[in-house]
Structure formats: structure tokens, C-alpha cells
Design a protein around this motif. Structure first.
Motif, PDB file in Angstrom:
ATOM      1  N   ALA A  64     -31.247  -9.802 -10.525  1.00 12.39           N
ATOM      2  CA  ALA A  64     -30.243 -10.283 -11.468  1.00 12.39           C
ATOM      3  C   ALA A  64     -30.767 -10.223 -12.898  1.00 12.39           C
ATOM      4  O   ALA A  64     -30.011  -9.959 -13.845  1.00 12.39           O
ATOM      5  CB  ALA A  64     -29.830 -11.707 -11.120  1.00 12.39           C
ATOM      6  N   LEU A  65     -32.071 -10.447 -13.083  1.00 11.75           N
ATOM      7  CA  LEU A  65     -32.655 -10.373 -14.418  1.00 11.75           C
ATOM      8  C   LEU A  65     -32.504  -8.976 -15.010  1.00 11.75           C
ATOM      9  O   LEU A  65     -32.029  -8.809 -16.135  1.00 11.75           O
ATOM     10  CB  LEU A  65     -34.125 -10.769 -14.366  1.00 11.75           C
ATOM     11  N   PHE A  66     -32.895  -7.946 -14.255  1.00 14.94           N
ATOM     12  CA  PHE A  66     -32.820  -6.583 -14.782  1.00 14.94           C
ATOM     13  C   PHE A  66     -31.375  -6.116 -14.914  1.00 14.94           C
ATOM     14  O   PHE A  66     -31.061  -5.305 -15.788  1.00 14.94           O
ATOM     15  CB  PHE A  66     -33.646  -5.632 -13.917  1.00 14.94           C
ATOM     16  N   SER A  67     -30.513  -6.630 -14.067  1.00 18.09           N
ATOM     17  CA  SER A  67     -29.093  -6.363 -14.255  1.00 18.09           C
ATOM     18  C   SER A  67     -28.632  -6.920 -15.595  1.00 18.09           C
ATOM     19  O   SER A  67     -27.960  -6.238 -16.379  1.00 18.09           O
ATOM     20  CB  SER A  67     -28.286  -6.988 -13.111  1.00 18.09           C
ATOM     21  N   GLY A  68     -29.002  -8.163 -15.873  1.00 22.66           N
ATOM     22  CA  GLY A  68     -28.605  -8.790 -17.124  1.00 22.66           C
ATOM     23  C   GLY A  68     -29.193  -8.110 -18.346  1.00 22.66           C
ATOM     24  O   GLY A  68     -28.533  -8.002 -19.385  1.00 22.66           O
ATOM     25  N   ILE A  69     -30.426  -7.627 -18.224  1.00 22.96           N
ATOM     26  CA  ILE A  69     -31.082  -6.989 -19.365  1.00 22.96           C
ATOM     27  C   ILE A  69     -30.369  -5.704 -19.778  1.00 22.96           C
ATOM     28  O   ILE A  69     -30.151  -5.441 -20.958  1.00 22.96           O
ATOM     29  CB  ILE A  69     -32.560  -6.691 -19.036  1.00 22.96           C
ATOM     30  N   PHE A  70     -29.977  -4.896 -18.804  1.00 20.43           N
ATOM     31  CA  PHE A  70     -29.458  -3.565 -19.111  1.00 20.43           C
ATOM     32  C   PHE A  70     -27.941  -3.438 -19.004  1.00 20.43           C
ATOM     33  O   PHE A  70     -27.390  -2.388 -19.284  1.00 20.43           O
ATOM     34  CB  PHE A  70     -30.115  -2.530 -18.191  1.00 20.43           C
ATOM     35  N   ILE A  71     -27.264  -4.510 -18.632  1.00 15.14           N
ATOM     36  CA  ILE A  71     -25.836  -4.388 -18.353  1.00 15.14           C
ATOM     37  C   ILE A  71     -25.016  -4.123 -19.620  1.00 15.14           C
ATOM     38  O   ILE A  71     -24.019  -3.409 -19.581  1.00 15.14           O
ATOM     39  CB  ILE A  71     -25.339  -5.653 -17.618  1.00 15.14           C
ATOM     40  N   VAL A  72     -25.443  -4.672 -20.754  1.00 10.82           N
ATOM     41  CA  VAL A  72     -24.714  -4.423 -21.993  1.00 10.82           C
ATOM     42  C   VAL A  72     -24.894  -2.983 -22.442  1.00 10.82           C
ATOM     43  O   VAL A  72     -23.950  -2.325 -22.891  1.00 10.82           O
ATOM     44  CB  VAL A  72     -25.177  -5.399 -23.091  1.00 10.82           C
ATOM     45  N   VAL A  73     -26.122  -2.476 -22.319  1.00 10.28           N
ATOM     46  CA  VAL A  73     -26.375  -1.072 -22.651  1.00 10.28           C
ATOM     47  C   VAL A  73     -25.515  -0.170 -21.779  1.00 10.28           C
ATOM     48  O   VAL A  73     -24.870   0.772 -22.252  1.00 10.28           O
ATOM     49  CB  VAL A  73     -27.868  -0.732 -22.456  1.00 10.28           C
ATOM     50  N   GLN A 119     -32.299  -2.104  -7.928  1.00  7.26           N
ATOM     51  CA  GLN A 119     -31.015  -2.719  -7.584  1.00  7.26           C
ATOM     52  C   GLN A 119     -30.395  -3.397  -8.807  1.00  7.26           C
ATOM     53  O   GLN A 119     -29.170  -3.364  -8.988  1.00  7.26           O
ATOM     54  CB  GLN A 119     -31.198  -3.738  -6.463  1.00  7.26           C
ATOM     55  N   GLY A 120     -31.225  -4.007  -9.635  1.00  9.38           N
ATOM     56  CA  GLY A 120     -30.713  -4.610 -10.858  1.00  9.38           C
ATOM     57  C   GLY A 120     -30.152  -3.579 -11.814  1.00  9.38           C
ATOM     58  O   GLY A 120     -29.096  -3.795 -12.430  1.00  9.38           O
ATOM     59  N   MET A 121     -30.832  -2.442 -11.950  1.00  4.93           N
ATOM     60  CA  MET A 121     -30.324  -1.359 -12.787  1.00  4.93           C
ATOM     61  C   MET A 121     -28.997  -0.833 -12.244  1.00  4.93           C
ATOM     62  O   MET A 121     -28.083  -0.484 -12.992  1.00  4.93           O
ATOM     63  CB  MET A 121     -31.356  -0.237 -12.840  1.00  4.93           C
ATOM     64  N   SER A 122     -28.893  -0.774 -10.915  1.00  2.00           N
ATOM     65  CA  SER A 122     -27.652  -0.341 -10.278  1.00  2.00           C
ATOM     66  C   SER A 122     -26.497  -1.252 -10.665  1.00  2.00           C
ATOM     67  O   SER A 122     -25.417  -0.798 -11.070  1.00  2.00           O
ATOM     68  CB  SER A 122     -27.825  -0.332  -8.756  1.00  2.00           C
ATOM     69  N   ALA A 123     -26.708  -2.558 -10.533  1.00  2.00           N
ATOM     70  CA  ALA A 123     -25.654  -3.505 -10.881  1.00  2.00           C
ATOM     71  C   ALA A 123     -25.290  -3.418 -12.360  1.00  2.00           C
ATOM     72  O   ALA A 123     -24.122  -3.572 -12.732  1.00  2.00           O
ATOM     73  CB  ALA A 123     -26.102  -4.920 -10.534  1.00  2.00           C
TER      74      ALA A 123
END
Length: 489
Positions: A64-73, A119-123
């Protein structure tokens, strides 16, 4: 490219179909169902892979952390490169990350951690791209219906994850969870094939905000490691203090860059809209309450001897409730506007979490009480989900849909990451203490595990507190409306 699968061109985009909705829901499920099963099967994974509690807690929250980091980009890329393309990219990453976890060898966390990051990057790719597709392909009540199904994939997937994870882990083994995730990603890809591309047509080329992104990554990773591994490192150890200082410095740099740059990767101007701000902040806090699942299920496995399947059955009411009330939330949105159903959902969620804090009860009584609590938790989230999502997306311009969706889902992911990490830190930290437990006399049954039960109660109380703050945020930002305006056709 001509529309396929029964889509027809409509004003401002393409009118979506049920096949498109199903493909999107399955894409969303690859994260919220399969990646989040670790909330329940973490003890089994930890035992087989022979990793520490701290490393296991970090593995749970890091996706969830890596999802949150890159989701705006990724949301911005979806606007420019195409929402369908980013969804495909997310599905490919989901397959790769799930396969790495399924292949994790015992004695090392390398494959597990790498898979969870991917998985976070995927989300990060899937969530904003699919939300923007919903906004582009549907209008009015059709969009609200589509968002309800999107919410079923998201919130419903989070409800099913504990039961599904426990069932598969107890029968086939936890690795099969991630092989199944690969199959679902393939099915989603096949359903989405032929979907017309959706993007913002613009000839403007702007430099990317690499400085802001770098500062954001450093700040978020440093904070998550401190929270997740603080008890292992020692809260006042040089490593923990250094990471805390790094977080503060990187956070200040991030805010300075974002407020002074014309090309910031987080468009802070979106928060000029109070309704969008309230929906996003409350979304962050309610997703943070995901720590309720981790703590309560870990407690009954560790202290009551329940298996992952038996503990997963405790959340059956949560699953049924959230799936059956999401569309009720949609109807309440259409009748009342977003504020009332959002508040109603939060109050019911708070009541449900408070029931799970009664860890002083006998094991059997607690399990029954927690079952009722999880059911109320699901009802509350189901009523909240669609009104919140619609409130966020209805208040941003079309050319900002991807970025706005990215920030909204960043709130979801970061909320889940930090909520789970903080809940685990409170549970683990207080559970190791050997001091006197306040009001120890109220604890029924065994007396050798009072510290752990008290720690669980405090961690669960923290989750209830977050939802109360969400209520305050909604009251202060989302305007009162006696009735929603007629939906556009």
C-alpha cells in the motif's frame, strides 16, 4: 479505432458497457483481494519463510505504501498516455509481483519484499486509470452505478480478502493465493481488450517534477520503516532517530518544491475544493482503519488458537454487509447528496470497530462480538464508499480526472499502509511490555496473555479514533444538501 464490445461513442467520450465494468472490477480485485490477503495469512507466511515479526509487518504495509507513493504519478500518466494503457501496465505488474511472492524461497524475505513492492506499483497504475475510465465512459446515474461496482471490487475485495486468504491458505497453501491473482489479471486483460483509449488531448509538454517525487519517496519510505520496524530497531536507536529526521527533512523539501513549482506532481490546487478535500481526507482515515482486520485476526490466531480459515470466517458478516450496502449508499447519494451517507457510514463503522476492542471478554464471547463488529464495519464502509468517490470525482474538471483520481487513491493506499503499520506497531510494542495493565481485573479467562489482549484493544481503539477524525473532516468540508441534483443523462 472503432468502438468494440458494444461501446458507442458519446459526448465527451465513450459510453461504457457491463463487460468494461467487469474487466475493471477484476483489475481492481487483483490488489484489494489478492494483495490484501496478507492481513490474514501473514502469520502463516512468516512461519514458512522464517522471517521476523517486524519484517512481516513491513511486508504487509509496503504494498500500500508503494501504491500511495506512485499513484499520483500514474494518474497523471494515465491522463497523458492513456487510461487503458496504464491499466494494462498495472495488470502486467500484478502478474509479475504475484508470481515473485508465490515463488518466495524459505529463509529470505527478498522475493516477498520485491513482489510486494511490484504489487504496489501495479495498484498505482490500476486504481487512478480505472477510476478515470469510469468518469470518461459513463455519465450521471450510469456513472454512479459503475462507481458502485468499482467500489464493490475495491471495498468488497478488502472484505473478502480475509475469508478468501484463510480458505486458500488452509486448503491449498498461501502461495496459491498469488497464482490465482495471476489468473484473475489475465481474465481482466481479456475483458478489457478492444476498449477505446481515453486520454487528455494536449500538445503541452511540461517537465516532470523529479525533485518533488524523490522527496516524497524518501519521506514516505523513511516514515513507514520507522513505524513498521521501530520496535525491532529500538525507538531511540540511532537508526530510528536518523530515519525520523530524514522523514522530517524530506517532508519539508517536498512541501517547498510542490508549493513553488508550476509542474508539481501533486497538484495541490485540487485541494482548493473543500468537498474534494473532505472526501480525500476521510478516505485516507477510513482506509487506515484496515488495521482493525490485522490486529483482531492476529489476536484470535495467536491467543485463541484459531486457524487462518476460522479467523477469516469472523469477517463473513463484513463481506456480506459491504457487498449488500454499497448500492444502498449509491441510492442514498442520489437522494441526499454525499454528506449524509458519508457521515452515517462513518458512525456505523466507528460502532463496529468499538465492538472489536472488547478484548477483555472470554475468547468465545469475543469472537461473537467481533463478528457483529465486523458486520457493522462492513455496513458503514458500504454506505460511505460510493458517495465519497462520487463527491471526489464530481468536483474536479475532466482534464484533471486522472490526477485527482490518483490523489484520491493515494489517500486510500497511504491510509491503509500507515494505518496497518501503526496498528501493528501499537499491538507489537504494547504486547511486549511487562508493565501493569490498567484495569487488569476486567479481563476474563486466562491471565497469562493480558498484556497482548490489552495491546490489541489499544491498537483497535486507535482505529476507531481515526474514523472519528474522518467524521470531523466531513462535517467541516462537505456541504449540506437536502437532495442531490438530478443526474445528467
Amino acid at each position: 479505432m472503432s468502438p468494440t464490445n458494444g461501446t458507442a461513442k458519446a459526448a465527451g467520450g465513450y459510453r461504457g458497457t457491463d463487460r468494461l465494468i467487469l474487466g475493471i472490477v477484476l483489475a481492481v480485485v487483483t490488489f484489494w483481494l489478492f494483495a490484501q490477503t496478507t492481513l490474514n495469512v501473514a502469520p502463516a507466511m512468516r512461519t514458512e519463510l522464517r522471517i521476523s515479526d517486524g519484517m512481516s509487518n513491513l511486508a504487509v504495509s509496503i504494498t500500500a505504501l508503494f501504491s500511495g507513493i506512485f499513484i499520483v504519478v500514474a494518474g497523471g500518466l494515465a491522463d497523458r498516455l492513456g487510461r487503458v494503457k496504464l491499466t494494462y501496465a498495472g495488470l502486467a505488474l500484478s502478474m509479475a509481483g504475484s508470481a515473485l511472492i508465490a515463488l518466495s524461497p524459505a529463509g529470505t524475505a527478498a522475493f516477498l519484499m520485491a513482489g510486494r513492492v511490484i504489487q504496489g506499483m501495479s495498484a498505482a497504475c490500476i486504481m487512478p486509470a480505472t477510476l478515470a475510465l469510469m468518469k470518461a465512459c459513463f455519465e450521471g446515474k450510469d456513472r454512479q452505478r459503475a462507481l458502485s461496482y468499482w467500489s464493490i471490487g475495491s471495498w468488497g475485495g478488502s472484505g473478502l480478502c480475509a475469508l478468501f486468504g484463510g480458505l486458500v491458505a488452509s486448503t491449498l497453501g498461501w502461495r496459491w493465493i498469488f497464482w490465482m491473482s495471476v489468473l484473475v489479471a489475465v481474465a481482466s486483460f481479456l475483458l478489457l481488450r478492444g476498449t477505446p483509449e481515453s486520454r487528455v488531448e494536449s500538445t503541452e509538454r511540461r517537465p516532470f517534477d523529479w525533485a518533488g517525487l524523490a522527496a516524497f519517496i524518501v519521506a514516505m519510505v523513511a516514515l513507514n520503516v520507522v513505524i513498521g520496524r521501530g520496535s525491532d530497531l529500538g525507538w531511540m536507536s540511532p537508526a530510528a532517530v536518523g530515519l525520523a529526521v530524514l522523514f522530517l527533512v524530506a517532508g519539508v523539501i517536498f512541501l517547498k518544491v510542490e508549493t513553488s513549482s508550476a509542474n508539481s506532481f501533486v497538484d495541490l490546487r485540487l485541494f482548493d475544493n473543500r468537498t474534494y478535500t473532505g472526501a480525500t481526507l476521510s478516505n485516507f482515515l477510513l482506509n487506515g482503519a484496515a488495521g482493525t482486520l490485522l490486529v483482531a485476526l492476529s489476536l484470535v490466531q495467536q491467543e485463541a488458537g484459531l486457524s487462518s480459515l476460522q479467523s477469516g470466517l469472523m469477517t463473513t458478516g463484513y463481506l456480506v454487509a459491504i457487498l449488500s450496502t454499497i448500492r444502498v449508499g449509491e441510492k442514498l447519494l442520489q437522494r441526499w447528496g454525499p454528506r449524509k451517507p458519508m457521515l452515517l457510514g462513518c458512525w456505523i463503522t466507528t460502532a463496529g470497530i468499538l465492538l472489536t476492542t472488547s478484548t477483555f471478554l472470554l475468547a468465545r464471547t469475543y469472537i461473537a462480538t467481533a463478528f457483529v463488529g465486523f458486520t457493522l464495519f462492513g455496513i458503514g464502509l458500504g454506505l460511505y464508499a460510493t458517495p465519497s468517490t462520487d463527491a471526489a470525482l464530481s468536483n474536479v474538471p475532466q482534464d484533471k480526472a486522472g490526477s485527482a483520481s490518483g490523489i484520491y487513491k493515494m489517500a486510500s493506499s497511504l491510509g491503509a499502509a500507515f494505518g496497518v503499520a501503526l496498528s501493528a506497531a501499537i499491538f507489537t510494542g504494547l504486547g511486549r511490555s511487562e508493565g501493569l495493565v490498567p484495569m487488569a481485573g476486567i479481563f476474563m479467562g486466562r491471565t497469562d496473555n493480558i498484556e497482548v489482549r490489552f495491546a490489541a484493544g489499544m491498537a483497535l481503539m486507535f482505529n476507531a479514533f481515526m474514523v472519528l477524525v474522518a467524521i470531523l473532516a466531513i462535517v467541516m468540508t462537505v456541504p449540506k444538501r437536502e437532495g442531490a441534483p438530478p443526474a445528467r443523462s
